[in-house]
Design a protein around this motif. Sequence first.
Motif, PDB file in Angstrom:
ATOM      1  N   ILE A 105       0.784  -1.352  -0.020  1.00  0.00           N
ATOM      2  CA  ILE A 105       0.109  -0.045  -0.089  1.00  0.00           C
ATOM      3  C   ILE A 105       0.821   1.221  -0.062  1.00  0.00           C
ATOM      4  O   ILE A 105       0.923   2.138  -0.839  1.00  0.00           O
ATOM      5  N   LEU A 106       2.065   1.492   0.953  1.00  0.00           N
ATOM      6  CA  LEU A 106       2.661   2.243   0.823  1.00  0.00           C
ATOM      7  C   LEU A 106       3.507   2.729  -0.215  1.00  0.00           C
ATOM      8  O   LEU A 106       3.928   3.877  -0.642  1.00  0.00           O
ATOM      9  N   ASN A 107       3.886   1.494  -0.979  1.00  0.00           N
ATOM     10  CA  ASN A 107       4.770   1.602  -2.240  1.00  0.00           C
ATOM     11  C   ASN A 107       3.724   1.949  -3.417  1.00  0.00           C
ATOM     12  O   ASN A 107       4.263   2.122  -4.612  1.00  0.00           O
ATOM     13  N   GLY A 108       2.556   1.970  -3.081  1.00  0.00           N
ATOM     14  CA  GLY A 108       1.625   2.323  -4.330  1.00  0.00           C
ATOM     15  C   GLY A 108       1.178   1.182  -5.391  1.00  0.00           C
ATOM     16  O   GLY A 108       0.882   1.038  -6.276  1.00  0.00           O
ATOM     17  N   GLN A 109       1.709  -0.070  -4.776  1.00  0.00           N
ATOM     18  CA  GLN A 109       1.453  -1.288  -5.464  1.00  0.00           C
ATOM     19  C   GLN A 109       0.126  -1.998  -5.215  1.00  0.00           C
ATOM     20  O   GLN A 109      -0.345  -2.521  -6.013  1.00  0.00           O
ATOM     21  N   GLU A 110      -0.576  -1.566  -4.108  1.00  0.00           N
ATOM     22  CA  GLU A 110      -1.953  -1.898  -3.809  1.00  0.00           C
ATOM     23  C   GLU A 110      -2.617  -0.826  -3.349  1.00  0.00           C
ATOM     24  O   GLU A 110      -2.307  -0.009  -2.601  1.00  0.00           O
ATOM     25  N   LYS A 111      -3.942  -0.899  -3.962  1.00  0.00           N
ATOM     26  CA  LYS A 111      -4.998   0.251  -3.474  1.00  0.00           C
ATOM     27  C   LYS A 111      -5.474  -0.295  -2.050  1.00  0.00           C
ATOM     28  O   LYS A 111      -5.891  -1.391  -1.834  1.00  0.00           O
ATOM     29  N   ILE A 112      -6.013   0.635  -1.241  1.00  0.00           N
ATOM     30  CA  ILE A 112      -6.715   0.394   0.066  1.00  0.00           C
ATOM     31  C   ILE A 112      -8.162   0.028  -0.460  1.00  0.00           C
ATOM     32  O   ILE A 112      -8.725   0.842  -1.124  1.00  0.00           O
ATOM     33  N   ASN A 113      -8.611  -0.979   0.151  1.00  0.00           N
ATOM     34  CA  ASN A 113     -10.099  -1.361  -0.418  1.00  0.00           C
ATOM     35  C   ASN A 113     -11.011  -0.869   0.939  1.00  0.00           C
ATOM     36  O   ASN A 113     -10.548  -0.152   1.792  1.00  0.00           O
ATOM     37  N   THR A 114     -12.296  -1.035   0.528  1.00  0.00           N
ATOM     38  CA  THR A 114     -13.313  -0.378   1.373  1.00  0.00           C
ATOM     39  C   THR A 114     -13.011  -0.791   2.870  1.00  0.00           C
ATOM     40  O   THR A 114     -13.206  -0.189   3.898  1.00  0.00           O
ATOM     41  N   GLU A 115     -12.831  -2.169   3.094  1.00  0.00           N
ATOM     42  CA  GLU A 115     -12.546  -2.758   4.361  1.00  0.00           C
ATOM     43  C   GLU A 115     -11.404  -2.004   5.211  1.00  0.00           C
ATOM     44  O   GLU A 115     -11.463  -1.771   6.266  1.00  0.00           O
ATOM     45  N   GLN A 116     -10.418  -2.029   4.403  1.00  0.00           N
ATOM     46  CA  GLN A 116      -9.140  -1.648   4.910  1.00  0.00           C
ATOM     47  C   GLN A 116      -9.443  -0.020   5.451  1.00  0.00           C
ATOM     48  O   GLN A 116      -9.045   0.401   6.218  1.00  0.00           O
ATOM     49  N   ALA A 117     -10.179   0.515   4.561  1.00  0.00           N
ATOM     50  CA  ALA A 117     -10.366   2.229   4.634  1.00  0.00           C
ATOM     51  C   ALA A 117     -11.214   2.272   5.997  1.00  0.00           C
ATOM     52  O   ALA A 117     -10.842   3.232   6.874  1.00  0.00           O
ATOM     53  N   ARG A 118     -12.111   1.456   6.312  1.00  0.00           N
ATOM     54  CA  ARG A 118     -12.923   1.493   7.425  1.00  0.00           C
ATOM     55  C   ARG A 118     -11.991   1.148   8.617  1.00  0.00           C
ATOM     56  O   ARG A 118     -12.061   1.906   9.761  1.00  0.00           O
ATOM     57  N   LYS A 119     -11.240   0.332   8.653  1.00  0.00           N
ATOM     58  CA  LYS A 119     -10.378   0.012   9.688  1.00  0.00           C
ATOM     59  C   LYS A 119      -9.254   1.201   9.967  1.00  0.00           C
ATOM     60  O   LYS A 119      -9.224   1.526  11.189  1.00  0.00           O
ATOM     61  N   LEU A 120      -8.885   1.662   8.937  1.00  0.00           N
ATOM     62  CA  LEU A 120      -7.919   2.852   9.076  1.00  0.00           C
ATOM     63  C   LEU A 120      -8.605   4.080   9.519  1.00  0.00           C
ATOM     64  O   LEU A 120      -8.225   4.608  10.472  1.00  0.00           O
ATOM     65  N   GLY A 121      -9.720   4.328   8.951  1.00  0.00           N
ATOM     66  CA  GLY A 121     -10.861   5.343   9.736  1.00  0.00           C
ATOM     67  C   GLY A 121     -10.865   5.137  11.056  1.00  0.00           C
ATOM     68  O   GLY A 121     -10.946   6.113  12.072  1.00  0.00           O
ATOM     69  N   ASP A 122     -11.288   3.826  11.646  1.00  0.00           N
ATOM     70  CA  ASP A 122     -11.442   3.509  13.048  1.00  0.00           C
ATOM     71  C   ASP A 122     -10.311   4.014  13.718  1.00  0.00           C
ATOM     72  O   ASP A 122     -10.214   4.472  14.860  1.00  0.00           O
ATOM     73  N   PHE A 123      -9.139   3.510  13.471  1.00  0.00           N
ATOM     74  CA  PHE A 123      -7.762   3.404  14.075  1.00  0.00           C
ATOM     75  C   PHE A 123      -7.518   5.090  14.102  1.00  0.00           C
ATOM     76  O   PHE A 123      -7.005   5.641  15.317  1.00  0.00           O
ATOM     77  N   PHE A 124      -7.565   5.956  13.228  1.00  0.00           N
ATOM     78  CA  PHE A 124      -7.218   7.207  13.215  1.00  0.00           C
ATOM     79  C   PHE A 124      -8.218   8.066  13.634  1.00  0.00           C
ATOM     80  O   PHE A 124      -8.144   9.309  13.789  1.00  0.00           O
ATOM     81  N   ASN A 125      -9.527   7.795  13.802  1.00  0.00           N
ATOM     82  CA  ASN A 125     -10.575   8.461  14.128  1.00  0.00           C
ATOM     83  C   ASN A 125     -11.008   9.672  13.010  1.00  0.00           C
ATOM     84  O   ASN A 125     -11.430  10.799  13.475  1.00  0.00           O
ATOM     85  N   VAL A 126     -11.150   9.084  11.992  1.00  0.00           N
ATOM     86  CA  VAL A 126     -11.490   9.977  10.759  1.00  0.00           C
ATOM     87  C   VAL A 126     -12.345   9.248   9.709  1.00  0.00           C
ATOM     88  O   VAL A 126     -12.396   7.942  10.182  1.00  0.00           O
TER      89      VAL A 126
END
Length: 133
Positions: A105-126
Motif C-alpha cells: 500500500i505504501l509503495n503504491g502497488q496495492e490500493k486500499i479497499n473499503t474494509e481496510q479504509a474502514r479499519k484505518l478510519g476507526d484507527f485514526f478516528n477519521v
Amino acid sequence: MTLTFNPDKYKELLTAYLPKLIKSEVENEQALKIVEDLMHRECTPEEDELYQLLITLVEKFEQEYYQPIQPNNSVSMLLFLLEESEGSRDDLVSVLGTEDLVNNILNGQEKINTEQARKLGDFFNVESSLFME
C-alpha cells in the motif's frame, strides 16, 4: 569595525557541522537545533553564512516533506495521519494485518479497499473516505 568573511573559519564550521541535503525528519530536527543555537547569539560572518545555508536546506526539506496533501491521495493521507499520530508501520500492520500488505500500500502497488479504509478510519478516528481513491 567591519567584519570580513574568513573562508578558513567557514571551512572549519562546515567541517564541524557537515551540512547536507535534509532527507528525514531526524536530520531536519538536527539542523533546526543548530539554526536555533545560531539565531540566539551574535554571529560571525561565517556563522551567519552557515545559518543561511541551514535555513535554505530546512526550507527545501519542509516544502517537499510538508506539502499540502493532494485530494484523493490515500497514501499521502495515511502517511500524514501516521506522522501526526506519531505512529509507526507496526501500527499499520496491527490494523491491516500483514507487513507485506502495508508495504504494498505504501509503495503504491496495492490500493486500499473499503474494509481496510474502514479499519484505518476507526484507527485514526477519521472518515474512511479519506483513504479511498
